[in-house]
Design an enzyme around this catalytic site. Structure first.
Site, PDB file in Angstrom:
ATOM      1  CG  ASP A   2      26.447  17.402  14.298  1.00  0.00           C
ATOM      2  OD1 ASP A   2      26.358  17.960  13.186  1.00  0.00           O
ATOM      3  OD2 ASP A   2      26.525  18.043  15.369  1.00  0.00           O
ATOM      4  CB  SER A   3      23.681  17.290   9.402  1.00  0.00           C
ATOM      5  OG  SER A   3      24.739  16.844   8.573  1.00  0.00           O
ATOM      6  CD  GLU A  33      25.333  25.609   9.262  1.00  0.00           C
ATOM      7  OE1 GLU A  33      24.191  25.146   9.039  1.00  0.00           O
ATOM      8  OE2 GLU A  33      26.188  25.005   9.922  1.00  0.00           O
ATOM      9  CG  ASP A  49      30.301  17.520  12.715  1.00  0.00           C
ATOM     10  OD1 ASP A  49      31.161  18.398  12.885  1.00  0.00           O
ATOM     11  OD2 ASP A  49      29.270  17.699  12.042  1.00  0.00           O
TER      12      ASP A  49
END
Length: 359
Positions: free
Chosen positions: A92-93, A231, A131
């Site tokens: 989704d980045s 992350e 995602d």
């Protein structure tokens, strides 16, 4: 009946065990794979080449690092395929890297599905993970399962990834796994939760935060996840989580002690030099190339040649028409009252004539 008997006689080579539909499928008459076209046509996937969860478990058991790259379109997926990357994450980045937003929150499920389908057409070997975008799985387990099903059925993915943190996210992961869909978890900095986290801040930097990272990772494993992304957490915290789990950990800004690593395609290639991308490129990213500089140089070169008139040259004007046809074409234009167009065609032919003679 007489017609069927006639067909059977004309197809006498068909054995009793072979069906008429099978013969048609064998010749491609009823196949959903298009025949070769000017572009060659798509090739059917070879299931024996696709990286599977079994392959990942075997690598993890042997202590072999797992490679994952986040990509969003067909060309980048082809590159991942060629490089032999284990996992391709359609993240989704894309909201930030491709769509120009400042966070991952705005991207919709429909937009994610477009990216997923493009990647699925290009990456035939990596395990494909999509995602779940913000707002598509938080309301209920039913919503979470429905979204995950769409990512697989409409997006062509092999598995989904969701960000954890709250107990409801763990419950959603468990429900999706029980629905028969492979799930990758995500802990530490979870970008969808920046409203709660107060921005893109590293996690696990104190005792309570570090324990929470490990406990959440364990909860995701117990929910049935096949791997967990860690992350932006300190390396010792990632090492502890990796040791505590029996499933692989994939680090991003989490140090060298994870089972594998992931970076964004555009980031690791140094593709974008725009101030927006500089703002959203994380500090932990290593640039293995400076593709953005090459792109900028090529675009400037293209602009210069078009402006000067040196592009396209004869070498890039490959489609020819004979002098006789040009003459006839010009006469037809004259009949239509298009004298200027006729003169333009004749002048162009004369101008290209010396160049064509050199080819």
């Amino acid at each position: 009946m007489a017609v069927l008997t006639s067909i059977r006689k004309s197809l006498g080579f068909i054995t009793k065990r072979e069906s008429f539909s099978k013969i048609l499928l064998g010749t491609g008459c009823l196949s959903n794979v298009p025949e070769n076209t000017v572009y060659g046509g798509p090739k059917p996937q070879d299931p024996n080449q696709r990286v599977t969860l079994t392959n990942l478990r075997q690598k993890h058991k042997k202590g072999e690092p797992i490679t994952m790259v986040t990509a969003y379109d067909y060309p980048s997926a082809l590159h991942l395929d060629t490089a032999g990357i284990d996992i391709c994450l359609v993240g989704d980045s894309a909201s930030m890297v491709v769509h120009g937003h400042d966070t991952t929150l705005p991207i919709t499920l429909e937009e994610m599905l477009v990216h997923c389908r493009a990647v699925a057409r290009g990456a035939k070997n990596p395990l494909l993970v999509g995602d779940l975008p913000f707002g598509t799985y938080e309301s209920s387990t039913h919503q979470a399962v429905d979204t995950a099903v769409r990512i697989l059925k409409e997006g062509g993915m092999d598995a989904i990834k969701l960000e954890a943190g709250a107990p409801s996210r763990i419950t959603a992961a468990k429900a999706i796994v029980e629905a028969g869909i492979a799930v990758m978890g995500h802990v530490g900095l979870t970008p969808q939760a920046i409203s709660v986290l107060g921005g893109f801040r590293p996690q696990g930097r104190n005792v309570a935060g570090a324990v929470k990272v490990v406990e959440t990772a364990i909860a995701l494993q117990e929910a049935g996840c096949f791997a967990v992304v860690l992350e932006c957490v300190p390396a010792p915290v990632a090492a502890a989580a990796t040791s505590a789990l029996q499933i692989p950990t994939i680090g991003i800004g989490a140090g060298p002690f994870c089972s594998g690593q992931v970076l964004v395609y555009h980031d690791l290639l140094g593709m974008l030099q725009h101030p927006h991308h500089a703002k959203v490129t994380p500090r932990f990213c290593k640039q293995y190339a400076h593709v953005g500089d090459v792109i900028n140089k090529a675009l400037l070169g293209y602009k210069e040649e078009v402006t000067s008139g040196s592009f396209p040259s004869s070498a890039h004007s490959p489609y020819k028409i004979s002098a006789a046809d040009v003459d006839s074409f010009s006469k037809e234009l004259e009949k239509l009252g298009l004298s200027d167009a006729a003169s333009a065609a004749s002048a162009a032919a004369e101008k290209l004539k010396p160049l064509n003679n050199q080819v």
